[in-house]
Design a protein around this motif. Structure first.
Motif, PDB file in Angstrom:
ATOM      1  N   PHE A  98     -14.371 -13.034  47.000  1.00  0.00           N
ATOM      2  CA  PHE A  98     -13.859 -12.067  46.337  1.00  0.00           C
ATOM      3  C   PHE A  98     -12.564 -12.429  45.413  1.00  0.00           C
ATOM      4  O   PHE A  98     -11.833 -13.270  45.541  1.00  0.00           O
ATOM      5  CB  PHE A  98     -13.290 -11.044  47.058  1.00  0.00           C
ATOM      6  N   ARG A  99     -12.697 -12.234  44.206  1.00  0.00           N
ATOM      7  CA  ARG A  99     -11.788 -12.198  43.184  1.00  0.00           C
ATOM      8  C   ARG A  99     -11.322 -10.761  42.504  1.00  0.00           C
ATOM      9  O   ARG A  99     -12.230 -10.175  42.190  1.00  0.00           O
ATOM     10  CB  ARG A  99     -11.964 -13.248  41.867  1.00  0.00           C
ATOM     11  N   PHE A 100      -9.881 -10.823  42.070  1.00  0.00           N
ATOM     12  CA  PHE A 100      -9.761  -9.663  41.546  1.00  0.00           C
ATOM     13  C   PHE A 100      -8.790 -10.078  40.148  1.00  0.00           C
ATOM     14  O   PHE A 100      -8.128 -11.080  39.963  1.00  0.00           O
ATOM     15  CB  PHE A 100      -8.560  -9.000  42.501  1.00  0.00           C
ATOM     16  N   ASN A 101      -9.046  -9.488  39.191  1.00  0.00           N
ATOM     17  CA  ASN A 101      -8.483  -9.373  37.935  1.00  0.00           C
ATOM     18  C   ASN A 101      -7.855  -8.211  37.323  1.00  0.00           C
ATOM     19  O   ASN A 101      -8.392  -7.311  37.493  1.00  0.00           O
ATOM     20  CB  ASN A 101      -9.575 -10.237  36.798  1.00  0.00           C
ATOM     21  N   GLU A 143     -24.040  -5.233  38.829  1.00  0.00           N
ATOM     22  CA  GLU A 143     -22.746  -4.900  38.406  1.00  0.00           C
ATOM     23  C   GLU A 143     -22.573  -3.356  38.146  1.00  0.00           C
ATOM     24  O   GLU A 143     -23.520  -2.537  38.036  1.00  0.00           O
ATOM     25  CB  GLU A 143     -22.666  -5.724  37.043  1.00  0.00           C
ATOM     26  N   ALA A 144     -21.202  -3.124  37.978  1.00  0.00           N
ATOM     27  CA  ALA A 144     -21.144  -1.474  38.067  1.00  0.00           C
ATOM     28  C   ALA A 144     -19.799  -1.244  37.376  1.00  0.00           C
ATOM     29  O   ALA A 144     -18.837  -2.015  37.539  1.00  0.00           O
ATOM     30  CB  ALA A 144     -21.181  -0.853  39.479  1.00  0.00           C
ATOM     31  N   PHE A 145     -19.514  -0.314  36.607  1.00  0.00           N
ATOM     32  CA  PHE A 145     -18.532   0.318  35.943  1.00  0.00           C
ATOM     33  C   PHE A 145     -17.992   1.565  36.822  1.00  0.00           C
ATOM     34  O   PHE A 145     -18.977   2.435  36.621  1.00  0.00           O
ATOM     35  CB  PHE A 145     -18.488   0.685  34.495  1.00  0.00           C
ATOM     36  N   VAL A 146     -16.773   1.799  37.042  1.00  0.00           N
ATOM     37  CA  VAL A 146     -16.285   3.045  37.511  1.00  0.00           C
ATOM     38  C   VAL A 146     -15.199   3.527  36.781  1.00  0.00           C
ATOM     39  O   VAL A 146     -14.137   2.721  36.590  1.00  0.00           O
ATOM     40  CB  VAL A 146     -16.079   3.015  38.885  1.00  0.00           C
ATOM     41  N   THR A 147     -15.089   4.799  36.225  1.00  0.00           N
ATOM     42  CA  THR A 147     -14.021   5.200  35.651  1.00  0.00           C
ATOM     43  C   THR A 147     -13.589   6.427  36.445  1.00  0.00           C
ATOM     44  O   THR A 147     -14.203   7.231  36.721  1.00  0.00           O
ATOM     45  CB  THR A 147     -14.356   5.776  34.225  1.00  0.00           C
ATOM     46  N   TYR A 148     -11.941   6.189  36.455  1.00  0.00           N
ATOM     47  CA  TYR A 148     -11.580   7.285  37.479  1.00  0.00           C
ATOM     48  C   TYR A 148     -10.199   7.701  36.915  1.00  0.00           C
ATOM     49  O   TYR A 148      -9.612   7.097  36.197  1.00  0.00           O
ATOM     50  CB  TYR A 148     -11.526   6.952  38.658  1.00  0.00           C
ATOM     51  N   ARG A 149      -9.621   8.764  37.515  1.00  0.00           N
ATOM     52  CA  ARG A 149      -8.489   9.638  37.042  1.00  0.00           C
ATOM     53  C   ARG A 149      -7.904   9.392  38.477  1.00  0.00           C
ATOM     54  O   ARG A 149      -8.251   9.945  39.400  1.00  0.00           O
ATOM     55  CB  ARG A 149      -8.462  10.813  36.523  1.00  0.00           C
ATOM     56  N   CYS A 150      -6.604   8.929  38.474  1.00  0.00           N
ATOM     57  CA  CYS A 150      -5.891   8.901  39.850  1.00  0.00           C
ATOM     58  C   CYS A 150      -4.657   9.866  39.659  1.00  0.00           C
ATOM     59  O   CYS A 150      -3.872   9.792  38.760  1.00  0.00           O
ATOM     60  CB  CYS A 150      -5.169   7.625  40.047  1.00  0.00           C
ATOM     61  N   ILE A 151      -4.649  10.862  40.570  1.00  0.00           N
ATOM     62  CA  ILE A 151      -3.611  11.738  40.486  1.00  0.00           C
ATOM     63  C   ILE A 151      -2.363  11.707  41.591  1.00  0.00           C
ATOM     64  O   ILE A 151      -2.773  11.871  42.990  1.00  0.00           O
ATOM     65  CB  ILE A 151      -4.025  13.097  40.512  1.00  0.00           C
ATOM     66  N   ALA A 152      -1.250  11.188  41.462  1.00  0.00           N
ATOM     67  CA  ALA A 152      -0.097  11.119  42.287  1.00  0.00           C
ATOM     68  C   ALA A 152       0.285  12.261  42.870  1.00  0.00           C
ATOM     69  O   ALA A 152       0.074  13.482  42.074  1.00  0.00           O
ATOM     70  CB  ALA A 152       0.977  10.389  41.785  1.00  0.00           C
ATOM     71  N   LYS A 153       0.927  12.319  43.932  1.00  0.00           N
ATOM     72  CA  LYS A 153       1.406  13.638  44.789  1.00  0.00           C
ATOM     73  C   LYS A 153       2.416  14.040  43.732  1.00  0.00           C
ATOM     74  O   LYS A 153       2.657  15.524  43.823  1.00  0.00           O
ATOM     75  CB  LYS A 153       1.850  13.213  46.160  1.00  0.00           C
ATOM     76  N   ASP A 154       3.194  13.339  43.147  1.00  0.00           N
ATOM     77  CA  ASP A 154       4.169  14.116  42.025  1.00  0.00           C
ATOM     78  C   ASP A 154       3.600  14.670  40.810  1.00  0.00           C
ATOM     79  O   ASP A 154       4.429  14.974  40.013  1.00  0.00           O
ATOM     80  CB  ASP A 154       5.222  12.897  41.896  1.00  0.00           C
ATOM     81  N   GLY A 155       2.167  14.618  40.736  1.00  0.00           N
ATOM     82  CA  GLY A 155       1.616  15.086  39.558  1.00  0.00           C
ATOM     83  C   GLY A 155       1.437  14.276  38.458  1.00  0.00           C
ATOM     84  O   GLY A 155       0.543  14.584  37.616  1.00  0.00           O
ATOM     85  N   GLU A 170     -12.862  -0.008  36.307  1.00  0.00           N
ATOM     86  CA  GLU A 170     -12.856  -1.021  36.881  1.00  0.00           C
ATOM     87  C   GLU A 170     -14.349  -1.562  36.806  1.00  0.00           C
ATOM     88  O   GLU A 170     -15.299  -0.686  36.878  1.00  0.00           O
ATOM     89  CB  GLU A 170     -12.536  -0.886  38.230  1.00  0.00           C
ATOM     90  N   PHE A 171     -14.460  -2.903  36.822  1.00  0.00           N
ATOM     91  CA  PHE A 171     -15.808  -3.654  36.613  1.00  0.00           C
ATOM     92  C   PHE A 171     -16.033  -4.148  38.111  1.00  0.00           C
ATOM     93  O   PHE A 171     -15.310  -4.911  38.219  1.00  0.00           O
ATOM     94  CB  PHE A 171     -16.003  -4.539  35.548  1.00  0.00           C
ATOM     95  N   VAL A 189     -13.745  -7.699  41.127  1.00  0.00           N
ATOM     96  CA  VAL A 189     -13.195  -6.641  40.365  1.00  0.00           C
ATOM     97  C   VAL A 189     -12.199  -6.824  39.135  1.00  0.00           C
ATOM     98  O   VAL A 189     -11.202  -7.603  39.490  1.00  0.00           O
ATOM     99  CB  VAL A 189     -12.468  -5.498  41.472  1.00  0.00           C
ATOM    100  N   ASP A 190     -12.629  -6.351  38.165  1.00  0.00           N
ATOM    101  CA  ASP A 190     -11.695  -6.570  36.964  1.00  0.00           C
ATOM    102  C   ASP A 190     -11.286  -5.092  36.618  1.00  0.00           C
ATOM    103  O   ASP A 190     -11.834  -4.026  36.358  1.00  0.00           O
ATOM    104  CB  ASP A 190     -12.355  -7.160  35.852  1.00  0.00           C
TER     105      ASP A 190
END
Length: 123
Positions: free
Chosen positions: A34-37, A74-86, A93-94, A105-106
Motif C-alpha cells: 500500500f502507498r498513500f499520497n 480504480e475508484a473515486f470517493v467524494t465525502y464531507r467530514c463533519i467534526a463533533k465541534d461542527g 480520494e482516489f 490512496v491519493d
C-alpha cells in the motif's frame, strides 16, 4: 477480480472502520505494498501510514459520502467530514485496487464547509 459494487462496499467499510477507530479492519483492507499520497507527503508506505497518519477518530461526528465512482480497479470517493465541534471539510480520494485490496490512496483536500457553504481559509 472484485466487481465494481464490491469495491464501493470495501470503501464504505473502510470509512465505517475509521469512524469506529477499527485500525485492524483498515489494515486488513490495505495491501502489503500500500502507498498513500497527500499534499503533505508522497509514496507513504503502509507501516509509515499507520505510524504517522492514523489518528484517533473521536473528533469525527460523521462522514457523508456524496459519491463513489468505480471503474475497473480504480475508484473515486467524494465525502464531507463533519467534526463533533461542527466544523467540516470536503475531500476526494482516489483508490487503486488489486483484487479486493487497496494498493494506493491519493487524497485531494477540499475546503471547509459551514451551514452548507464554503468557508474561506485564511493563509
Amino acid at each position: 477480480m472484485a466487481a465494481a459494487g464490491n469495491r464501493a462496499e470495501i470503501i464504505r467499510a473502510i470509512f465505517a472502520a475509521y469512524l469506529a477507530n477499527d485500525r485492524k479492519t483498515v489494515e486488513a483492507a490495505f495491501a502489503d505494498d500500500f502507498r498513500f499520497n497527500t499534499p503533505y507527503g508522497e509514496n507513504i508506505d503502509k507501516p509509515r501510514y499507520f505510524a504517522e497518519c492514523w489518528r484517533d477518530s473521536d473528533w469525527i461526528g460523521r462522514h457523508e459520502i456524496e459519491r463513489i465512482m468505480v471503474e475497473g480497479g480504480e475508484a473515486f470517493v467524494t465525502y464531507r467530514c463533519i467534526a463533533k465541534d461542527g466544523k467540516s471539510f470536503r475531500n476526494t480520494e482516489f483508490f487503486v485496487f488489486d483484487g479486493d485490496k487497496v494498493t494506493r490512496v491519493d487524497v485531494y483536500f477540499g475546503p471547509s464547509h459551514q451551514d452548507g457553504s464554503l468557508v474561506r481559509q485564511d493563509r
